[in-house]
Design a protein around this motif. Structure first.
Motif, PDB file in Angstrom:
ATOM      1  N   ALA A  34       0.798  -1.224   0.000  1.00  0.00           N
ATOM      2  CA  ALA A  34       0.000   0.000   0.000  1.00  0.00           C
ATOM      3  C   ALA A  34       0.832   1.277   0.000  1.00  0.00           C
ATOM      4  CB  ALA A  34      -0.925   0.010   1.214  1.00  0.00           C
ATOM      5  N   ALA A  35       2.072   1.198   0.453  1.00  0.00           N
ATOM      6  CA  ALA A  35       2.899   2.404   0.569  1.00  0.00           C
ATOM      7  C   ALA A  35       4.361   2.048   0.341  1.00  0.00           C
ATOM      8  CB  ALA A  35       2.719   3.040   1.944  1.00  0.00           C
ATOM      9  N   LEU A  36       5.146   3.048   0.029  1.00  0.00           N
ATOM     10  CA  LEU A  36       6.566   2.855  -0.250  1.00  0.00           C
ATOM     11  C   LEU A  36       7.408   3.748   0.650  1.00  0.00           C
ATOM     12  CD1 LEU A  36       8.773   1.606  -2.095  1.00  0.00           C
ATOM     13  CD2 LEU A  36       8.430   3.568  -3.615  1.00  0.00           C
ATOM     14  N   LEU A  37       8.356   3.135   1.322  1.00  0.00           N
ATOM     15  CA  LEU A  37       9.345   3.852   2.121  1.00  0.00           C
ATOM     16  C   LEU A  37      10.634   3.835   1.308  1.00  0.00           C
ATOM     17  CD1 LEU A  37      10.135   5.109   4.921  1.00  0.00           C
ATOM     18  CD2 LEU A  37      10.952   2.827   5.517  1.00  0.00           C
ATOM     19  N   THR A  89       5.065   6.941   0.941  1.00  0.00           N
ATOM     20  CA  THR A  89       4.248   7.372  -0.190  1.00  0.00           C
ATOM     21  C   THR A  89       3.184   6.331  -0.508  1.00  0.00           C
ATOM     22  OG1 THR A  89       6.150   8.551  -1.090  1.00  0.00           O
ATOM     23  CG2 THR A  89       4.331   8.103  -2.605  1.00  0.00           C
ATOM     24  N   ALA A  90       1.944   6.778  -0.634  1.00  0.00           N
ATOM     25  CA  ALA A  90       0.822   5.876  -0.932  1.00  0.00           C
ATOM     26  C   ALA A  90       0.941   5.316  -2.348  1.00  0.00           C
ATOM     27  CB  ALA A  90      -0.507   6.614  -0.770  1.00  0.00           C
ATOM     28  N   LEU A  91       0.813   4.003  -2.490  1.00  0.00           N
ATOM     29  CA  LEU A  91       0.850   3.339  -3.794  1.00  0.00           C
ATOM     30  C   LEU A  91      -0.543   3.159  -4.383  1.00  0.00           C
ATOM     31  CD1 LEU A  91       3.547   0.615  -3.052  1.00  0.00           C
ATOM     32  CD2 LEU A  91       3.814   2.748  -4.351  1.00  0.00           C
ATOM     33  N   GLU A  92      -1.531   3.603  -3.633  1.00  0.00           N
ATOM     34  CA  GLU A  92      -2.941   3.593  -4.050  1.00  0.00           C
ATOM     35  C   GLU A  92      -3.660   4.592  -3.161  1.00  0.00           C
ATOM     36  OE1 GLU A  92      -4.838   0.039  -1.421  1.00  0.00           O
ATOM     37  OE2 GLU A  92      -3.352  -0.608  -2.892  1.00  0.00           O
ATOM     38  N   ASP A  93      -4.887   4.925  -3.480  1.00  0.00           N
ATOM     39  CA  ASP A  93      -5.670   5.765  -2.571  1.00  0.00           C
ATOM     40  C   ASP A  93      -5.871   4.999  -1.276  1.00  0.00           C
ATOM     41  OD1 ASP A  93      -5.927   7.778  -4.482  1.00  0.00           O
ATOM     42  OD2 ASP A  93      -7.886   7.083  -5.165  1.00  0.00           O
ATOM     43  N   LEU A  94      -5.501   5.596  -0.151  1.00  0.00           N
ATOM     44  CA  LEU A  94      -5.626   4.948   1.156  1.00  0.00           C
ATOM     45  C   LEU A  94      -6.696   5.659   1.965  1.00  0.00           C
ATOM     46  CD1 LEU A  94      -1.816   4.560   1.972  1.00  0.00           C
ATOM     47  CD2 LEU A  94      -3.358   2.854   0.979  1.00  0.00           C
ATOM     48  N   GLU A  95      -7.610   4.902   2.520  1.00  0.00           N
ATOM     49  CA  GLU A  95      -8.721   5.466   3.276  1.00  0.00           C
ATOM     50  C   GLU A  95      -8.345   5.751   4.724  1.00  0.00           C
ATOM     51  OE1 GLU A  95     -11.479   6.556   1.874  1.00  0.00           O
ATOM     52  OE2 GLU A  95     -10.639   5.860  -0.029  1.00  0.00           O
ATOM     53  N   SER A  96      -8.926   6.788   5.276  1.00  0.00           N
ATOM     54  CA  SER A  96      -8.772   7.113   6.689  1.00  0.00           C
ATOM     55  C   SER A  96      -9.206   5.920   7.525  1.00  0.00           C
ATOM     56  CB  SER A  96      -9.642   8.330   7.023  1.00  0.00           C
ATOM     57  OG  SER A  96      -9.588   8.612   8.383  1.00  0.00           O
ATOM     58  N   GLY A  97      -8.462   5.647   8.573  1.00  0.00           N
ATOM     59  CA  GLY A  97      -8.790   4.538   9.458  1.00  0.00           C
ATOM     60  C   GLY A  97      -8.036   3.258   9.138  1.00  0.00           C
ATOM     61  N   ARG A  98      -7.471   3.173   7.946  1.00  0.00           N
ATOM     62  CA  ARG A  98      -6.710   1.968   7.589  1.00  0.00           C
ATOM     63  C   ARG A  98      -5.487   1.868   8.493  1.00  0.00           C
ATOM     64  NH1 ARG A  98      -4.862  -0.177   1.658  1.00  0.00           N
ATOM     65  NH2 ARG A  98      -3.690  -1.976   2.421  1.00  0.00           N
ATOM     66  N   VAL A  99      -5.178   0.668   8.921  1.00  0.00           N
ATOM     67  CA  VAL A  99      -4.019   0.437   9.776  1.00  0.00           C
ATOM     68  C   VAL A  99      -2.978  -0.337   8.978  1.00  0.00           C
ATOM     69  CG1 VAL A  99      -3.180  -0.643  11.891  1.00  0.00           C
ATOM     70  CG2 VAL A  99      -5.441   0.445  11.862  1.00  0.00           C
ATOM     71  N   LEU A 100      -1.784   0.210   8.920  1.00  0.00           N
ATOM     72  CA  LEU A 100      -0.666  -0.434   8.238  1.00  0.00           C
ATOM     73  C   LEU A 100       0.347  -0.881   9.280  1.00  0.00           C
ATOM     74  CD1 LEU A 100      -0.164   2.153   5.353  1.00  0.00           C
ATOM     75  CD2 LEU A 100      -1.340  -0.048   5.228  1.00  0.00           C
ATOM     76  N   LYS A 101       0.811  -2.105   9.146  1.00  0.00           N
ATOM     77  CA  LYS A 101       1.822  -2.628  10.061  1.00  0.00           C
ATOM     78  C   LYS A 101       3.177  -2.504   9.383  1.00  0.00           C
ATOM     79  CE  LYS A 101      -1.473  -5.862  11.946  1.00  0.00           C
ATOM     80  NZ  LYS A 101      -1.944  -7.232  11.890  1.00  0.00           N
ATOM     81  N   PHE A 102       4.108  -1.883  10.100  1.00  0.00           N
ATOM     82  CA  PHE A 102       5.443  -1.710   9.554  1.00  0.00           C
ATOM     83  C   PHE A 102       6.474  -1.642  10.664  1.00  0.00           C
ATOM     84  CE2 PHE A 102       8.918   1.132   8.211  1.00  0.00           C
ATOM     85  CZ  PHE A 102       9.452   0.324   7.218  1.00  0.00           C
ATOM     86  N   ASP A 103       7.484  -2.450  10.537  1.00  0.00           N
ATOM     87  CA  ASP A 103       8.636  -2.390  11.436  1.00  0.00           C
ATOM     88  C   ASP A 103       8.234  -2.485  12.906  1.00  0.00           C
ATOM     89  OD1 ASP A 103      11.401  -2.397  11.436  1.00  0.00           O
ATOM     90  OD2 ASP A 103      11.565  -0.222  11.661  1.00  0.00           O
ATOM     91  N   GLY A 104       7.288  -3.376  13.205  1.00  0.00           N
ATOM     92  CA  GLY A 104       6.868  -3.596  14.580  1.00  0.00           C
ATOM     93  C   GLY A 104       5.883  -2.581  15.125  1.00  0.00           C
ATOM     94  N   GLN A 105       5.419  -1.666  14.305  1.00  0.00           N
ATOM     95  CA  GLN A 105       4.437  -0.686  14.776  1.00  0.00           C
ATOM     96  C   GLN A 105       3.203  -0.713  13.886  1.00  0.00           C
ATOM     97  OE1 GLN A 105       5.653   3.432  14.527  1.00  0.00           O
ATOM     98  NE2 GLN A 105       6.553   3.189  12.521  1.00  0.00           N
ATOM     99  N   LYS A 106       2.122  -0.172  14.390  1.00  0.00           N
ATOM    100  CA  LYS A 106       0.889  -0.021  13.627  1.00  0.00           C
ATOM    101  C   LYS A 106       0.678   1.461  13.379  1.00  0.00           C
ATOM    102  CE  LYS A 106      -1.396  -4.099  15.467  1.00  0.00           C
ATOM    103  NZ  LYS A 106      -2.552  -4.609  16.220  1.00  0.00           N
ATOM    104  N   ILE A 107       0.458   1.794  12.123  1.00  0.00           N
ATOM    105  CA  ILE A 107       0.230   3.184  11.744  1.00  0.00           C
ATOM    106  C   ILE A 107      -1.221   3.300  11.288  1.00  0.00           C
ATOM    107  CG2 ILE A 107       0.909   5.061  10.212  1.00  0.00           C
ATOM    108  CD1 ILE A 107       3.607   3.429   9.886  1.00  0.00           C
ATOM    109  N   ALA A 108      -2.049   3.986  12.075  1.00  0.00           N
ATOM    110  CA  ALA A 108      -3.460   4.199  11.725  1.00  0.00           C
ATOM    111  C   ALA A 108      -3.556   5.512  10.957  1.00  0.00           C
ATOM    112  CB  ALA A 108      -4.318   4.248  12.981  1.00  0.00           C
ATOM    113  N   LEU A 109      -4.045   5.443   9.736  1.00  0.00           N
ATOM    114  CA  LEU A 109      -4.169   6.649   8.924  1.00  0.00           C
ATOM    115  C   LEU A 109      -5.296   7.519   9.466  1.00  0.00           C
ATOM    116  CD1 LEU A 109      -3.674   5.149   5.367  1.00  0.00           C
ATOM    117  CD2 LEU A 109      -1.969   6.173   6.884  1.00  0.00           C
TER     118      LEU A 109
END
Length: 101
Positions: free
Chosen positions: A9-12, A21-41
């Motif tokens: 969904a995103a590129l670091l 950077t978003a690789l697609e339209d990302l909706e508010s509330g979506r949670v992305l898991k990365f590097d041991g953390q959760k990022i809630a948009l």
């Protein structure tokens, strides 16, 4: 592709970056898991736009590609869309000559 993909969904671009950077339209509330953390948009993030990986204070430098691309103009919580409403570019600005790092 250079960089690391976050849940398809995103590129670091670089591990030093403070935004992805978003690789697609990302909706508010979506949670992305990365590097041991959760990022809630907290905002909708359009394709190709940036969002904060960690909280940033107003005036803090924004890193993308492993380099400073701008600074925040307001406090930016993690998961927030980073765009002209909360950041300004510091690249190529004659009015800030000598202030880039």
């Amino acid at each position: 592709m250079k960089g690391e993909v976050i849940e398809d969904a995103a590129l670091l671009m670089d591990r030093r970056d403070s935004v992805a950077t978003a690789l697609e339209d990302l909706e508010s509330g979506r949670v992305l898991k990365f590097d041991g953390q959760k990022i809630a948009l907290t905002d909708r993030v359009p394709f190709g736009h940036k969002f904060a990986l960690d909280p940033m204070e107003s005036g803090e430098e924004i890193y993308k590609y492993g380099a400073v691309i701008g600074r925040t103009t307001a406090d930016v919580p993690a998961g927030t869309w980073v765009h002209t409403h909360n950041c300004e570019s510091t690249r190529g600005r004659g009015d800030q000559e000598g202030t880039e790092r």
